[in-house]
Scaffold this motif. Structure first.
Motif, PDB file in Angstrom:
ATOM      1  N   TRP A  13       0.818  -1.209   0.000  1.00  0.00           N
ATOM      2  CA  TRP A  13       0.000   0.000   0.000  1.00  0.00           C
ATOM      3  C   TRP A  13       0.853   1.262   0.000  1.00  0.00           C
ATOM      4  N   ILE A  14       2.032   1.198   0.609  1.00  0.00           N
ATOM      5  CA  ILE A  14       2.945   2.350   0.537  1.00  0.00           C
ATOM      6  C   ILE A  14       3.352   2.588  -0.913  1.00  0.00           C
ATOM      7  N   ARG A  15       3.647   1.499  -1.608  1.00  0.00           N
ATOM      8  CA  ARG A  15       4.049   1.611  -3.011  1.00  0.00           C
ATOM      9  C   ARG A  15       2.874   2.029  -3.896  1.00  0.00           C
ATOM     10  N   PHE A  16       1.675   1.569  -3.556  1.00  0.00           N
ATOM     11  CA  PHE A  16       0.507   1.956  -4.352  1.00  0.00           C
ATOM     12  C   PHE A  16       0.215   3.449  -4.177  1.00  0.00           C
ATOM     13  N   ILE A  17       0.402   3.951  -2.956  1.00  0.00           N
ATOM     14  CA  ILE A  17       0.238   5.391  -2.729  1.00  0.00           C
ATOM     15  C   ILE A  17       1.277   6.176  -3.531  1.00  0.00           C
ATOM     16  N   ALA A  18       2.487   5.615  -3.627  1.00  0.00           N
ATOM     17  CA  ALA A  18       3.523   6.257  -4.453  1.00  0.00           C
ATOM     18  C   ALA A  18       3.103   6.275  -5.919  1.00  0.00           C
ATOM     19  N   ILE A  19       2.454   5.194  -6.383  1.00  0.00           N
ATOM     20  CA  ILE A  19       1.942   5.146  -7.753  1.00  0.00           C
ATOM     21  C   ILE A  19       0.921   6.259  -7.965  1.00  0.00           C
ATOM     22  N   LEU A  20       0.018   6.431  -7.006  1.00  0.00           N
ATOM     23  CA  LEU A  20      -1.002   7.478  -7.107  1.00  0.00           C
ATOM     24  C   LEU A  20      -0.352   8.856  -7.202  1.00  0.00           C
ATOM     25  N   ALA A  21       0.672   9.083  -6.369  1.00  0.00           N
ATOM     26  CA  ALA A  21       1.347  10.384  -6.357  1.00  0.00           C
ATOM     27  C   ALA A  21       2.047  10.649  -7.690  1.00  0.00           C
ATOM     28  N   VAL A  22       2.772   9.651  -8.183  1.00  0.00           N
ATOM     29  CA  VAL A  22       3.484   9.809  -9.457  1.00  0.00           C
ATOM     30  C   VAL A  22       2.488   9.971 -10.610  1.00  0.00           C
ATOM     31  N   SER A  23       1.426   9.204 -10.571  1.00  0.00           N
ATOM     32  CA  SER A  23       0.388   9.310 -11.599  1.00  0.00           C
ATOM     33  C   SER A  23      -0.230  10.705 -11.604  1.00  0.00           C
ATOM     34  N   GLY A  24      -0.543  11.213 -10.405  1.00  0.00           N
ATOM     35  CA  GLY A  24      -1.096  12.561 -10.311  1.00  0.00           C
ATOM     36  C   GLY A  24      -0.149  13.607 -10.864  1.00  0.00           C
ATOM     37  N   LEU A  25       1.141  13.490 -10.532  1.00  0.00           N
ATOM     38  CA  LEU A  25       2.142  14.449 -10.995  1.00  0.00           C
ATOM     39  C   LEU A  25       2.291  14.402 -12.514  1.00  0.00           C
ATOM     40  N   LEU A  26       2.412  13.192 -13.081  1.00  0.00           N
ATOM     41  CA  LEU A  26       2.604  13.061 -14.528  1.00  0.00           C
ATOM     42  C   LEU A  26       1.390  13.546 -15.310  1.00  0.00           C
ATOM     43  N   HIS A  27       0.188  13.259 -14.802  1.00  0.00           N
ATOM     44  CA  HIS A  27      -1.019  13.732 -15.476  1.00  0.00           C
ATOM     45  C   HIS A  27      -1.134  15.260 -15.374  1.00  0.00           C
ATOM     46  N   ALA A  28      -0.738  15.822 -14.231  1.00  0.00           N
ATOM     47  CA  ALA A  28      -0.751  17.277 -14.080  1.00  0.00           C
ATOM     48  C   ALA A  28       0.213  17.925 -15.077  1.00  0.00           C
ATOM     49  N   LEU A  29       1.397  17.352 -15.220  1.00  0.00           N
ATOM     50  CA  LEU A  29       2.361  17.864 -16.184  1.00  0.00           C
ATOM     51  C   LEU A  29       1.855  17.705 -17.618  1.00  0.00           C
ATOM     52  N   SER A  30       1.165  16.581 -17.876  1.00  0.00           N
ATOM     53  CA  SER A  30       0.599  16.341 -19.207  1.00  0.00           C
ATOM     54  C   SER A  30      -0.448  17.393 -19.559  1.00  0.00           C
ATOM     55  N   PHE A  31      -1.329  17.691 -18.607  1.00  0.00           N
ATOM     56  CA  PHE A  31      -2.354  18.711 -18.843  1.00  0.00           C
ATOM     57  C   PHE A  31      -1.716  20.101 -18.967  1.00  0.00           C
ATOM     58  N   PHE A  32      -0.667  20.350 -18.187  1.00  0.00           N
ATOM     59  CA  PHE A  32       0.045  21.634 -18.272  1.00  0.00           C
ATOM     60  C   PHE A  32       0.672  21.799 -19.656  1.00  0.00           C
ATOM     61  N   ALA A  33       1.323  20.731 -20.130  1.00  0.00           N
ATOM     62  CA  ALA A  33       1.977  20.772 -21.437  1.00  0.00           C
ATOM     63  C   ALA A  33       0.970  20.919 -22.571  1.00  0.00           C
ATOM     64  N   ALA A  34      -0.220  20.349 -22.388  1.00  0.00           N
ATOM     65  CA  ALA A  34      -1.241  20.355 -23.445  1.00  0.00           C
ATOM     66  C   ALA A  34      -2.111  21.607 -23.423  1.00  0.00           C
ATOM     67  N   TYR A  35      -1.782  22.562 -22.557  1.00  0.00           N
ATOM     68  CA  TYR A  35      -2.634  23.751 -22.443  1.00  0.00           C
ATOM     69  C   TYR A  35      -2.856  24.486 -23.777  1.00  0.00           C
ATOM     70  N   PRO A  36      -1.852  24.617 -24.648  1.00  0.00           N
ATOM     71  CA  PRO A  36      -2.100  25.288 -25.932  1.00  0.00           C
ATOM     72  C   PRO A  36      -3.260  24.695 -26.728  1.00  0.00           C
ATOM     73  N   SER A  37      -3.466  23.371 -26.612  1.00  0.00           N
ATOM     74  CA  SER A  37      -4.593  22.763 -27.321  1.00  0.00           C
ATOM     75  C   SER A  37      -5.923  23.090 -26.654  1.00  0.00           C
ATOM     76  N   PHE A  38      -5.904  23.294 -25.331  1.00  0.00           N
ATOM     77  CA  PHE A  38      -7.129  23.690 -24.625  1.00  0.00           C
ATOM     78  C   PHE A  38      -7.541  25.125 -24.972  1.00  0.00           C
ATOM     79  N   LYS A  39      -6.548  25.973 -25.300  1.00  0.00           N
ATOM     80  CA  LYS A  39      -6.853  27.368 -25.625  1.00  0.00           C
ATOM     81  C   LYS A  39      -7.675  27.507 -26.894  1.00  0.00           C
TER      82      LYS A  39
END
Length: 223
Positions: free
Chosen positions: A31-57
């Motif tokens: 469960w410690i490792r699964f929580i780490a997966i959640l954290a990394v997943s959240g970070l990578l998806h946040a960066l993905s949405f940040f990078a894709a902002y020009p398409s949202f505009k």
């Protein structure tokens, strides 16, 4: 016997790792490792949405709002925040869906073990997402071609639609995930090798086709 849940040995040596895994009555640290997966997943998806902002505009209601520079940056922040939240939710959905699918065919393995197997497979998805991020930052696109697969062939030979999405889904990480699932099932299940192979291949093809149909429909480019 007590063992420690580890993702790297499960990724690199699944046949050997899961031969020991099935002998462990208790698995420490999952469960410690699964929580780490959640954290990394959240970070990578946040960066993905940040990078894709020009398409949202380019979305009509965003263009019509005529936001100032500061408002644009604030909107980008909130979009990234929403992406991070989605990145925390999506592992539960994908891992559980995969585990439930396999449980239909491998009740002898047990749901908890299958959940763990699919959690390891999700780590591969995160690695694939990390490989795509630099391309997103360069292009500003919401979706990019997976560089370690057949996505470029889809772009070259198909204009739009399902086949393009399908070829992009066939990459190093989906193949690696299928191999991992097969070796894990070989060790954890009492069923025949041929049965494990058939379910692994059939299940992988099913999910790739289902995702490709969904992605093509969402983009409005089924054909």
């Amino acid at each position: 016997m007590t063992g420690r849940a580890q993702f790297i040995p499960a990724l690199t040596k699944p046949y050997t790792y899961f031969s020991f895994y099935k002998e462990w009555k208790e698995k420490e640290g999952f469960w410690i490792r699964f929580i780490a997966i959640l954290a990394v997943s959240g970070l990578l998806h946040a960066l993905s949405f940040f990078a894709a902002y020009p398409s949202f505009k380019t979305i009509s209601f965003v263009e019509s709002a005529k936001l100032s520079g500061a408002e644009q940056e604030l909107l980008r922040f909130f979009i990234s925040l929403a992406g991070g939240a989605w990145g925390i939710i999506v592992p539960f959905l994908l891992v559980q869906a995969g585990a439930m699918f396999l449980y239909v065919f491998f009740r002898d393995v047990g749901y908890k073990a299958l959940f763990y197997v699919m959690s390891v497979v999700y780590v591969l998805f995160l690695i694939g997402l990390a490989f795509e991020l630099p391309f997103q930052f360069v292009t500003g696109a919401e979706e990019v071609v997976q560089p370690l697969g057949f996505g470029f062939a889809g772009v070259l030979f198909f204009k739009h639609g399902f086949w393009q999405e399908l070829l992009n889904s066939i990459n190093l990480f989906t193949v690696w995930g299928s191999v991992l699932i097969y070796f894990a099932l070989r060790q954890l299940s009492f069923k025949a090798k041929s049965y494990c192979l058939a379910i692994t291949i059939g299940g992988s093809v099913f999910w790739i086709i289902l995702y490709s149909l969904y992605a093509a429909l969402v983009s409005g480019q089924l054909v």
